[in-house]
Design an enzyme around this catalytic site. Structure first.
Site, PDB file in Angstrom:
ATOM      1  N   SER A 213       0.789  -1.231   0.000  1.00 55.30           N
ATOM      2  CA  SER A 213       0.000   0.000   0.000  1.00 55.30           C
ATOM      3  C   SER A 213       0.818   1.276   0.000  1.00 55.30           C
ATOM      4  O   SER A 213       0.323   2.328  -0.407  1.00 55.30           O
ATOM      5  CB  SER A 213      -0.950   0.015   1.203  1.00 55.30           C
ATOM      6  OG  SER A 213      -0.221  -0.036   2.414  1.00 55.30           O
ATOM      7  N   HIS A 241      -5.898  -3.726  -0.830  1.00 53.37           N
ATOM      8  CA  HIS A 241      -5.744  -2.690  -1.850  1.00 53.37           C
ATOM      9  C   HIS A 241      -5.867  -3.280  -3.260  1.00 53.37           C
ATOM     10  O   HIS A 241      -5.206  -2.818  -4.196  1.00 53.37           O
ATOM     11  CB  HIS A 241      -4.414  -1.973  -1.673  1.00 53.37           C
ATOM     12  CG  HIS A 241      -4.387  -1.083  -0.463  1.00 53.37           C
ATOM     13  ND1 HIS A 241      -4.892   0.203  -0.465  1.00 53.37           N
ATOM     14  CD2 HIS A 241      -3.949  -1.316   0.803  1.00 53.37           C
ATOM     15  CE1 HIS A 241      -4.741   0.734   0.732  1.00 53.37           C
ATOM     16  NE2 HIS A 241      -4.185  -0.166   1.518  1.00 53.37           N
ATOM     17  N   LYS A 272     -12.516  -0.367   2.332  1.00 54.02           N
ATOM     18  CA  LYS A 272     -11.857   0.459   1.309  1.00 54.02           C
ATOM     19  C   LYS A 272     -12.779   0.558   0.086  1.00 54.02           C
ATOM     20  O   LYS A 272     -13.715   1.331   0.084  1.00 54.02           O
ATOM     21  CB  LYS A 272     -10.468  -0.095   0.990  1.00 54.02           C
ATOM     22  CG  LYS A 272      -9.503   0.061   2.166  1.00 54.02           C
ATOM     23  CD  LYS A 272      -8.128  -0.434   1.861  1.00 54.02           C
ATOM     24  CE  LYS A 272      -7.129  -0.068   2.946  1.00 54.02           C
ATOM     25  NZ  LYS A 272      -7.424  -0.606   4.276  1.00 54.02           N
TER      26      LYS A 272
END
Length: 427
Positions: A213, A241, A272
């Site tokens: 990340s 991610h 996220k």
């Protein structure tokens, strides 16, 4: 009293000059001693230019937001809101409906009275989305990572982890009794060497982030899976991610690199791209998921996910599996545009064509001051420095979303060029 005050003042002066100087207990309580020590730590952070200030947002998370202390809308380029669904009307409506039908929360852990029909339905959707046998929900992916390794592995096993894996993976591995090894970042020769050394172990688990990340680079998953097959090992991948936006349909690193179904275990987050609220999960073999329900401490001793969070995430999976607006493709297009324009302007952008686009600067103070200057121009980005990234590797991490327009991208690049010239980063 005056003599005592003078003595304490003198002692504090000596302590500042000589950290090892002992202060008699009768003149200094444990609390005041702690405060003094911590203030020294805090002052060191300030002096190093690595102080992190929390800006206060006064609007929903979106491509454009309002920030306390600024006027008008600010373009947001530092959220993990990759699909732009944190404030999507359909997602919000699903959460509001869940408040009415299933309540605000369960006031319980899952195995007592904290499992509703919607929790099981979301777990089934997650397993289907990833093409796995089963899935288990956690309150966060940090908890999912904290709860798996000590359940799966014992002293007869080996866990082999990329040296740049996320802090939650590192902390989770520390909790298990397995033999612990680290291989150099994305170094397949080093990984193979460790696999050769550990062939006498009962089980071996190779652990990697799908996307790292801070750097936006993608793990060499095909090569890792090939080595796992060669040495009869398992693979674990953290997809926080990647899930929802990496790959043609958002299935993550496996799809992005064309190795669908080869990882043994996938951990990821709902906090996220998948609505941005909270929650994490493990998906993989049914036997593993069943054992986690029996023994995983974060699952057993943390409250269950609130119904509105569950239904927001469930709606996002529906949108993805229905191919809603081809959001992963939009993320890829925006990412390519930003990276190409920034490189052409003379900036160094790290990463592997991922929407995490680190603008490499090196100096911590420079990264902080440039991010502040960008905010003055209506662009919200954040500087990252030690200890989040290694010393000398400070950067501004830009994150691209599907809901950014090309106009948003171009305006942000223009602002970077202006600020970059101001600070002597580009000419």
């Amino acid at each position: 009293f005056n003599m005592a005050a003078l003595y304490v003042s003198a002692v504090r002066t000596l302590r500042c000059r000589s950290p090892g100087f002992f202060v008699p207990r009768r003149f200094q309580s444990a609390l005041s001693s702690m405060k003094e020590i911590l203030e020294g730590e805090l002052e060191g952070i300030r002096e190093a230019g690595t102080w992190k200030t929390e800006r206060v947002i006064t609007s929903p998370q979106a491509a454009s937001i309002t920030v306390q202390g600024t006027e008008g809308k600010i373009l947001n380029f530092c959220a993990n809101n990759y699909l732009g669904l944190s404030s999507n009307p359909e997602v919000i409506a699903a959460g509001m409906k869940a408040l009415e039908t299933h309540g605000a929360g369960l006031s319980s852990v899952r195995f007592i009275c904290g499992t509703q029909d919607i929790h099981r339905e979301l777990e089934q959707k997650i397993a289907k989305f990833h093409g796995r046998e089963d899935a288990i929900l956690y309150i966060s992916c940090f908890d999912a990572n904290a709860g798996i390794f000590e359940v799966l592995l014992n002293k007869d096993d080996a866990v082999i982890s990329d040296e740049l894996n996320h802090a939650s993976i590192i902390d989770g591995i520390r909790l298990c009794k397995a033999q612990r090894f680290r291989y150099k970042h994305k170094d397949m020769n080093d990984l193979e060497s460790i696999l050769q050394q550990t062939q006498g172990c009962r089980m071996r688990l190779i652990v990697t982030d799908g996307v790292f990340s801070m750097d936006g680079n993608v793990t060499p998953l095909r090569e890792i899976c090939d080595l796992a097959d060669k040495y009869n090992s398992m693979t674990f991948i953290d997809e926080c991610h990647a899930t929802g936006f990496l790959g043609a349909t958002g299935r993550g690193t496996e799809e992005f690199l064309g190795v669908d179904g080869r990882c043994t275990i996938i951990n990821s987050t709902l906090g996220k791209a998948l609505g941005g609220a909270a929650g994490g999960y493990t998906t993989g073999p049914k036997e593993l998921v069943t054992l986690l329900r029996q023994r995983s401490r974060p699952y057993l001793f943390s409250n269950t996910l609130p119904p509105p969070v569950v239904q927001c995430a469930s709606k996002v999976f529906d949108l993805l599996m229905e191919g809603e607006a081809n959001l992963p493709q939009k993320v890829a297009e925006n990412t390519a545009r930003f990276r190409q324009k920034m490189v052409a302007a003379g900036f160094t952008i790290a990463g592997d064509n991922h929407p995490i686009c680190p603008v490499m600067l090196g100096d911590a103070r420079l990264a902080a001051e440039m991010s502040d200057a960008m905010l003055q121009r209506g662009i919200y980005v954040i500087g990252f420095s030690y200890p989040v990234v290694p010393k000398g590797k400070a950067r501004i991490r830009v994150q691209i979303s599907a809901v950014h327009s090309f106009e948003d991208i171009d305006r942000t690049v223009d602002a970077f060029i202006e600020v970059g010239k101001q600070f002597g980063v580009v000419s």
